[in-house]
Design an enzyme around this catalytic site. Structure first.
Site, PDB file in Angstrom:
ATOM      1  N   ARG A 119       0.809  -1.235   0.000  1.00 60.39           N
ATOM      2  CA  ARG A 119       0.000   0.000   0.000  1.00 60.39           C
ATOM      3  C   ARG A 119       0.835   1.275   0.000  1.00 60.39           C
ATOM      4  O   ARG A 119       0.360   2.350   0.344  1.00 60.39           O
ATOM      5  CB  ARG A 119      -0.990   0.010   1.175  1.00 60.39           C
ATOM      6  N   LYS A 141       2.621  11.039 -11.658  1.00 60.03           N
ATOM      7  CA  LYS A 141       1.758  10.171 -12.452  1.00 60.03           C
ATOM      8  C   LYS A 141       2.477   8.843 -12.676  1.00 60.03           C
ATOM      9  O   LYS A 141       3.594   8.817 -13.191  1.00 60.03           O
ATOM     10  CB  LYS A 141       1.430  10.808 -13.807  1.00 60.03           C
ATOM     11  N   GLU A 183       8.175  17.653 -25.630  1.00 57.79           N
ATOM     12  CA  GLU A 183       7.595  18.021 -24.333  1.00 57.79           C
ATOM     13  C   GLU A 183       8.140  19.359 -23.840  1.00 57.79           C
ATOM     14  O   GLU A 183       7.428  20.124 -23.180  1.00 57.79           O
ATOM     15  CB  GLU A 183       7.858  16.921 -23.303  1.00 57.79           C
ATOM     16  N   LYS A 225       6.406  22.632 -14.872  1.00 60.51           N
ATOM     17  CA  LYS A 225       5.591  21.488 -14.461  1.00 60.51           C
ATOM     18  C   LYS A 225       5.378  21.485 -12.953  1.00 60.51           C
ATOM     19  O   LYS A 225       4.286  21.172 -12.473  1.00 60.51           O
ATOM     20  CB  LYS A 225       6.226  20.169 -14.905  1.00 60.51           C
ATOM     21  N   GLU A 235      -5.025  16.438 -11.250  1.00 62.55           N
ATOM     22  CA  GLU A 235      -5.624  16.762 -12.544  1.00 62.55           C
ATOM     23  C   GLU A 235      -7.141  16.935 -12.465  1.00 62.55           C
ATOM     24  O   GLU A 235      -7.903  16.396 -13.259  1.00 62.55           O
ATOM     25  CB  GLU A 235      -5.273  15.687 -13.575  1.00 62.55           C
ATOM     26  N   ARG A 239      -4.099  21.108 -14.199  1.00 63.92           N
ATOM     27  CA  ARG A 239      -3.079  20.166 -14.662  1.00 63.92           C
ATOM     28  C   ARG A 239      -3.423  19.562 -16.024  1.00 63.92           C
ATOM     29  O   ARG A 239      -2.527  19.105 -16.747  1.00 63.92           O
ATOM     30  CB  ARG A 239      -2.869  19.055 -13.631  1.00 63.92           C
ATOM     31  N   ASN A 243      -1.623  18.131 -20.963  1.00 62.19           N
ATOM     32  CA  ASN A 243      -1.946  17.110 -21.958  1.00 62.19           C
ATOM     33  C   ASN A 243      -2.111  17.680 -23.364  1.00 62.19           C
ATOM     34  O   ASN A 243      -2.683  17.003 -24.233  1.00 62.19           O
ATOM     35  CB  ASN A 243      -3.224  16.377 -21.549  1.00 62.19           C
ATOM     36  N   HIS A 246      -1.836  15.381 -26.358  1.00 60.15           N
ATOM     37  CA  HIS A 246      -1.817  14.006 -25.880  1.00 60.15           C
ATOM     38  C   HIS A 246      -3.040  13.198 -26.308  1.00 60.15           C
ATOM     39  O   HIS A 246      -2.943  11.982 -26.472  1.00 60.15           O
ATOM     40  CB  HIS A 246      -1.673  13.966 -24.356  1.00 60.15           C
ATOM     41  N   HIS A 250      -1.894   9.950 -27.897  1.00 55.64           N
ATOM     42  CA  HIS A 250      -2.186   8.638 -27.338  1.00 55.64           C
ATOM     43  C   HIS A 250      -2.932   7.763 -28.347  1.00 55.64           C
ATOM     44  O   HIS A 250      -2.724   6.535 -28.396  1.00 55.64           O
ATOM     45  CB  HIS A 250      -3.008   8.778 -26.060  1.00 55.64           C
ATOM     46  N   HIS A 263       6.636   8.081 -27.551  1.00 53.34           N
ATOM     47  CA  HIS A 263       5.590   8.926 -26.964  1.00 53.34           C
ATOM     48  C   HIS A 263       5.751  10.389 -27.365  1.00 53.34           C
ATOM     49  O   HIS A 263       4.792  11.044 -27.769  1.00 53.34           O
ATOM     50  CB  HIS A 263       5.618   8.791 -25.437  1.00 53.34           C
TER      51      HIS A 263
END
Length: 360
Positions: A119, A141, A183, A225, A235, A239, A243, A246, A250, A263
């Protein structure tokens, strides 16, 4: 050394940026750590494993090493499970620390493993690609891919430190440099018009990895960032602007098969598509669309998207994490240095897809 602070509800930590920093990674290990697991892939470990191990061993902790296969195709639940098995075999307790040595794939998987093993145990990001240094290693993330979508299974979980050695970039292939620079450009487009201008003026120096230029690019990207993540860790609002490109990107990655395009290459192309969409829906100047296209091309990323077929494009974008109630949300730009999230008319999206997937 440059130090950038990140402060979130999930934890506060420092990003350390300097040449030859791999020799000092061991200083980031907390005094109460019971053991350390260094996780990498064969390529990165072959280049830097000995240096990092020597630094970690100086911490006086028990050190073990686990390697996972190299590549986006292995960013899966199966690979993640192999990490869990190793951690259990080593009998790691809750005061153990994972050190992620590698690019975004390693960082994302190690972060997710750390978030979920017992955990939650601590982890340190040691990113070795430009894209990971300016983006994926910062902000917490963590995820693995699913055949139906990128990063669909994961958690928000902050590292306790990010150690960025800019000298490791010299071993990267040109495609990896281009992917990372996409990026970097993104931060200028969404937050800092002056930084975008600087990237245009210094693109040759950035591609050549000139130390002063690449050092500033990494630092400024991390500062921007860190600002966004500190304002919106999970997000729920601001935030989302990170993206930009993206949703398109993606879809390209999933549509072609993960690993076919890097990517950052997919995001670079996606930013050109997002600029075209912004021109249609929120008045982004066409002259600035061409600036985006020219800079993405100049760093070496594709500016024409693959023809996945309209139905496939829509299907993949509807799976995107930013979709809500079946409606696709896009990050669009009213101007350079400005960004927002919104749904767009289907006819505008169709026109953009037609325009950006044609050979120019």
């Amino acid at each position: 050394m440059s130090i950038v602070k990140v402060k979130t509800e999930g934890g506060a930590y420092s990003i350390h940026i300097a040449p030859n920093l791999l020799q000092q990674v061991g200083t980031s290990i907390p005094p109460d750590a019971t053991s350390v697991v260094l996780i990498s892939n064969p390529t990165v470990f072959g280049l830097y494993g000995k240096t990092v191990l020597q630094s970690l061993e100086a911490s006086g902790k028990k050190i073990s090493v686990f390697e996972v296969p190299d590549g986006e195709a292995y960013k899966t639940l199966e690979t993640l499970n192999s990490i869990y098995t190793f951690l259990l075999e080593q009998r790691l307790d809750r005061r153990a620390v994972i050190v992620a040595l590698g690019g975004g794939v390693i960082g994302d998987m190690c972060g997710f493993a750390a978030a979920t093993y017992m955990r939650g145990i601590r982890f340190i990001q040691v990113p070795t690609t430009l894209l990971a240094q300016v983006d994926s290693s910062v902000g917490g993330k963590t995820a693995v891919n699913h055949p139906m979508g990128k990063n669909m299974i994961g958690a928000f979980y902050q590292p306790i430190a990010v150690d960025i050695d800019t000298t490791v970039l010299s071993t990267l292939p040109e495609r990896e440099i281009a992917a990372g620079l996409a990026e970097v450009i993104k931060y200028g487009l969404i937050l800092d018009a002056g930084f975008f201008d600087w990237c245009e003026q210094n693109v040759a120096s950035l591609k050549a990895l000139e130390p002063e230029a690449i050092g500033y690019a990494v630092q400024r990207s991390c500062e921007l960032k860190a600002y966004v993540v500190s304002e919106d860790e999970k997000e729920t609002g601001m935030r989302a602007i990170l993206n930009l490109g993206h949703t398109f990107g993606h879809a390209i990655e999933a549509g072609l098969g993960f690993g076919t395009w890097l990517h950052g290459e997919a995001v670079g192309c996606g930013m050109v598509q997002a600029a075209e969409l912004s021109a249609r829906v929120c008045g982004f100047p066409q002259a600035d669309v061409e600036r985006v296209r020219a800079l993405v091309a100049a760093i070496g990323c594709p500016v024409t998207a693959p023809d996945l077929g309209t139905d496939k494009w829509i299907e993949l974008m509807q799976i995107d994490k930013k979709a809500e109630g079946g409606k696709i949300k896009f990050i669009v730009m009213p101007g350079i240095g400005q960004a927002k999230s919104q749904t767009v008319p289907r006819e505008d999206l169709m026109l953009v897809l037609k325009k950006t997937t044609q050979k120019r």
